[in-house]
Every structure is written in C-alpha cells, then in structure tokens.
Design an enzyme around this catalytic site. Structure first.
Site, PDB file in Angstrom:
ATOM      1  N   HIS A 188       0.817  -1.220   0.000  1.00  0.00           N
ATOM      2  CA  HIS A 188       0.000   0.000   0.000  1.00  0.00           C
ATOM      3  C   HIS A 188       0.851   1.271   0.000  1.00  0.00           C
ATOM      4  O   HIS A 188       0.332   2.360  -0.232  1.00  0.00           O
ATOM      5  CB  HIS A 188      -0.994  -0.005   1.168  1.00  0.00           C
ATOM      6  CG  HIS A 188      -0.406   0.224   2.527  1.00  0.00           C
ATOM      7  ND1 HIS A 188      -0.270  -0.787   3.455  1.00  0.00           N
ATOM      8  CD2 HIS A 188       0.069   1.343   3.129  1.00  0.00           C
ATOM      9  CE1 HIS A 188       0.244  -0.286   4.569  1.00  0.00           C
ATOM     10  NE2 HIS A 188       0.449   1.002   4.390  1.00  0.00           N
ATOM     11  N   ASP A 217      -0.083  -7.623   1.194  1.00  0.00           N
ATOM     12  CA  ASP A 217       0.337  -6.233   1.387  1.00  0.00           C
ATOM     13  C   ASP A 217       1.857  -6.124   1.479  1.00  0.00           C
ATOM     14  O   ASP A 217       2.395  -5.404   2.321  1.00  0.00           O
ATOM     15  CB  ASP A 217      -0.316  -5.630   2.636  1.00  0.00           C
ATOM     16  CG  ASP A 217      -0.153  -4.104   2.687  1.00  0.00           C
ATOM     17  OD1 ASP A 217       0.141  -3.510   1.641  1.00  0.00           O
ATOM     18  OD2 ASP A 217      -0.286  -3.525   3.784  1.00  0.00           O
ATOM     19  N   SER A 299       4.789   2.586   7.725  1.00  0.00           N
ATOM     20  CA  SER A 299       4.483   1.384   6.949  1.00  0.00           C
ATOM     21  C   SER A 299       5.677   0.933   6.119  1.00  0.00           C
ATOM     22  O   SER A 299       6.307   1.728   5.430  1.00  0.00           O
ATOM     23  CB  SER A 299       3.303   1.647   6.012  1.00  0.00           C
ATOM     24  OG  SER A 299       2.093   1.439   6.660  1.00  0.00           O
TER      25      SER A 299
END
Length: 490
Positions: A188, A217, A299
């Site tokens: 993402h 992901d 992230s």
C-alpha cells in the site's frame, strides 16, 4: 503505515468517534504538606519570648529546648551481618556468571550482521559501558531502513515545480534486503505509483517496482544506480522465536520524519485480520502486536529485536485518530522475507489454496436458510479440479473448523488457511445438512488462480487465494466485525 493512511491505513476511509481522553490534573502537594508562601513560617525556627515590660533595660533572652536521643551500636552484630551480606552477594555473582545471565566481558565489543542473499555485512563498534540497548540497536539497524516517497498519476518533477494538480503521493518506509538494492516494503506504500524516490543515509535514489503480493500487502522495489558499498542489508531474525513481553524497536519515517525509532514490547502474537481495499483484500495473518509507536509513514519499516534483527514489517495500526494509540501490527519477518524472495526470484508469490467461493454464516441468514449452525464459512461454489473438489467438499457445506481452530466466518477461514504452506494437509470440519463431517484436504498453490484472475476483466467474486467471497458479503461481514467506528478489535 504510509503517511496518508486514515484509521488503520491510508485508504481505508473509516471514521469513528474520538475515544475519551483523560487529562491529568495539575500536580498538587500531598495532603498535609504546607504550601510555601510569603508568610509561611520556617520549619524548626525558634519562637521569640514576649518583651519584658517590667524592666526594659534587662537583657532579652530566649530559650530553645533540644532533645537528644543517644543510641549505642553494638559492633559485633553489625560486622557479622555485613560479612554475611558479602558472602551471599559473592555467591549470587558467581551463580549469574556460571549461568551466563551476567556477562563479565562488557568491554568495547563489535556486532556483525550478515544478510542473505548477497551476504553483505556490517560491523558496528559498541562501547558496552556507555551505550544503552536502544542506542546499540539503533546504530546497527538504522542504516538498513529507508524512507520511500511514492507519486502516482503525475510526476514528482511537476510537484517540485509547484504543479501538483494531477499528482498524489504517500510516504512510507522500507528495509534493505541485499546489496543489489532490493528493498522490502508494504504494497500500500507503492501501489499505483508512477515515480518512486528512496532516501537512504542522506542520499536520494530513484527506484522501480520489482513485484508485489497484493493480498499479503508486501512489495519489493529496487534502487537504480546505487553503489553496493552504500547499502547495509538488514540482519534477518527468526520471528517464530518471539515471545510476548520481548523488547522491540520500530524504525521508519513517521509523518515523513526519516530515521525515527520508537521502542516497546511485543504485546501479543498471532493477531489476524483482513482489510478490503480498492484493489482487493489485504490478508494479515499471524501478525505481531506491539506498543512501540507506529504512525503514518512507518508502513514498510522495520520491527527489530534487541539484537537489531528484523522480526517484522510494520504495517497497520488500530486507532480512532489515525495516529499511534499503542496498538500497532507488523507482518512476521519469516513470512515477509519468504514472499520477498519469491518476488525477487521472478516467481508469482504463492499461498495455500483451497479452491472455493465463500460466504459468511450469521444467525440471521442461518434462520432464513434453515442452516444447522449459526456461524462458519458457507461454501457457495467449489472450483472444478481444486483441492477442495478432490477432497470431496460440496456446495452448501459450512466449514466450522480448520484442524482445531474454530471458524466463525469466510474471513476467518481465509486467514486460517493463509497460516499454512502449499502442500500441507489440514482437516476441515464441515456441517453438511444435519451431519458433521471431517474431511482431510491437501492444500494446493494459488499461483495459477492468481494468473487466471489477472486475465479476467469482470468478476463479482474475487478468488484471491482461491478462497474468495463477494464484495457485498465481505463488506456486510466487515461491518458486523468492526462494530464501533470501524475498529476491528482483535
């Protein structure tokens, strides 16, 4: 998580009422303690006697009474107690050294990290007497974590010139895997990006997407025109060895602040969830929960242990505000690195494959359809020639267990199967009408299913790992699962 994530991640869009916030009152003095002031008497001050009016020329005197308490110390008992304490202390020190709990060789030492597949290594000199654990781990792991800026639907050059009308970007983090320039991050962070820029040790590099595993992901990008001497591959630890309460450090670029660290502990293990996105469903299986601060921009960054070894890829948080609330989650390194190696090797990442389309059984639809159970994963279709078909799974079956793990929904079955490897055999407990059956299934690979799915242009039910459910069913289940404000509480 990438910087533009709201709630759990940048594109979830879920909103929720803000949680109650307790504000600490201004510290007050303990009860009974005098508050200092301009007229406060000094403790212990002598009191002046009244003026001698009868004889104004007489000397004025004051009397101060002192009480002295004398104690007599007997020297022999004190000596014996001191001697006994020294003996006990010496015994404890010897015992700690023999068990290895106490390392007496705490001189300035070195820590060496070696990373596959390139075998790059780093040597960090650490002064054990003057360096804290956090400082030592930071010195070792920070050079291996990068900041990533991903631009989509426009050019980063246009944005630099002030034209950002058609460009959007996100900031995340990544981990250097080898001296070839391969970097592991979250999908993402770079999904849909047309320009990727990586900041490493003060230098900026262009990068390209090597490949991604959307359902997990995870993605791998590769730096362009980088000298291997400038790369420090991270040392990869064994995430299976983690235990609850273990010290960990999160490294990344929260809110774009590069090379930031935060520390905490492993709060829990084996947390699993699934999140719907515009490109599919992210399946997070067996994640590491930590209270180390993880914010937008973290992230794809590293979660490392007290040896500076990678044990997780920071991915999502649970929060009303979208910022750290002390509940963050990381994909275990064992799984993440395995997927990364498949991507780097030019393979399609594969996952355990059952070969069914699923729906979720609830108390409501169970009554409407006269089902024998109130929860489970309803088999709406069995893919011909799939492992489920060969094992004898039939349309209309309701899966209630995988081995000894209870299955309450289609989502939980998908997550449970993701915990297994291709070729593993699992025992499914299914409800078929009024009868309960146990069926052994040898799980296949979803690589072929992913390829065929990529060629399809119109489908109402995503197969993913061959265990899909319709978007409408999934969103209905997710609304029930998330409850208040879209927070999926594990």
């Amino acid at each position: 998580m990438s910087e533009d994530i709201d709630s759990r991640r940048d594109d979830s869009g879920a909103t929720a009422p803000a949680p109650r916030v307790a504000v600490e009152p201004t510290p007050q003095a303990p009860a009974g303690q005098a508050q200092p002031g301009p007229e406060a008497a000094t403790p212990g001050a002598a009191t002046q006697p009244p003026f001698n009016a009868g004889n104004p020329y007489a000397a004025q005197t004051q009397t101060v009474a002192h009480t002295v308490v004398k104690t007599k110390t007997k020297k022999l008992p004190v000596f014996l107690c001191s001697l006994a304490g020294m003996v006990v202390g010496a015994v404890l020190v010897v015992a700690l050294i023999m068990t290895g709990a106490l390392n007496v060789n705490r001189d300035a030492g070195t820590a060496t990290a070696t990373s596959e597949p390139s075998g790059g290594s780093q040597t960090i000199k650490i002064d054990a007497e003057d360096t804290t654990l956090a400082e030592a781990v930071s010195a070792k792991a920070l050079p291996s974590v990068v900041s990533i800026t991903a631009w989509s639907s426009g050019s980063s050059e246009n944005v630099m010139q002030g034209d950002d009308s058609e460009a959007s970007g996100s900031i995340g983090s990544g981990v250097v895997l080898d001296t070839d320039g391969n970097i592991l991050t979250n999908n993402h962070v770079v999904e849909g990006a047309t320009d990727i820029t990586v900041s490493l040790n003060g230098e900026s590099y262009e990068a390209e997407l090597v490949g991604a595993d959307t359902s997990s992901d995870l993605a791998v990008i590769k730096l362009k025109d980088v000298d291997a001497k400038n790369l420090t591959p991270i040392e990869v630890g064994d995430s299976d060895d983690l235990s609850v309460g273990e010290w960990v450090m999160a490294i990344g670029s929260p809110f774009g602040n590069e090379q930031s660290v935060s520390t905490g502990i492993v709060s829990s293990l084996y947390r699993s969830t699934a999140l719907p996105t515009t490109s599919g469903t992210y399946i997070y299986a067996n994640m590491i929960q930590t209270d180390a601060a993880i914010n937008p921009g973290n992230s794809g960054g590293a979660l490392v242990n007290d040896n500076g070894e990678l044990v997780g890829i920071n991915s999502i948080i649970e929060s009303y505000s979208g910022s750290s609330s002390g509940v963050g989650f990381a994909i275990p390194s064992n799984y993440a690195v395995k997927i990364a190696k498949q991507i780097i090797g030019g393979k399609t990442p594969e996952h355990a494959y059952l070969g069914v389309r699923l729906g979720t059984v609830t108390a409501s639809n169970a009554r409407q359809n006269n089902l024998s159970v109130n929860e489970g994963a309803y088999v709406g279709e069995v893919i011909a020639g799939s492992p489920a078909d060969e094992a004898g799974i039939k349309k209309g079956d309701v899966v209630t267990k995988v081995n000894d793990e209870q299955i309450s929904s289609a989502d939980s079955l998908i997550i449970a199967l993701r915990s297994y490897d291709v070729g593993d055999t699992v025992t499914l407990t299914v409800q078929r009408g009024k009868n309960e059956k146990k069926i052994d299934v040898k799980l296949g690979s979803d690589a072929d299913a992913q390829t065929s799915q990529g060629e399809e242009t119109n489908t109402d039910s995503a197969e993913g790992a061959g265990n899909g459910m319709s978007e409408e069913e999934f969103l209905e289940y997710l609304r029930e699962l998330m409850g208040n404000g879209g927070n999926n509480r594990q």
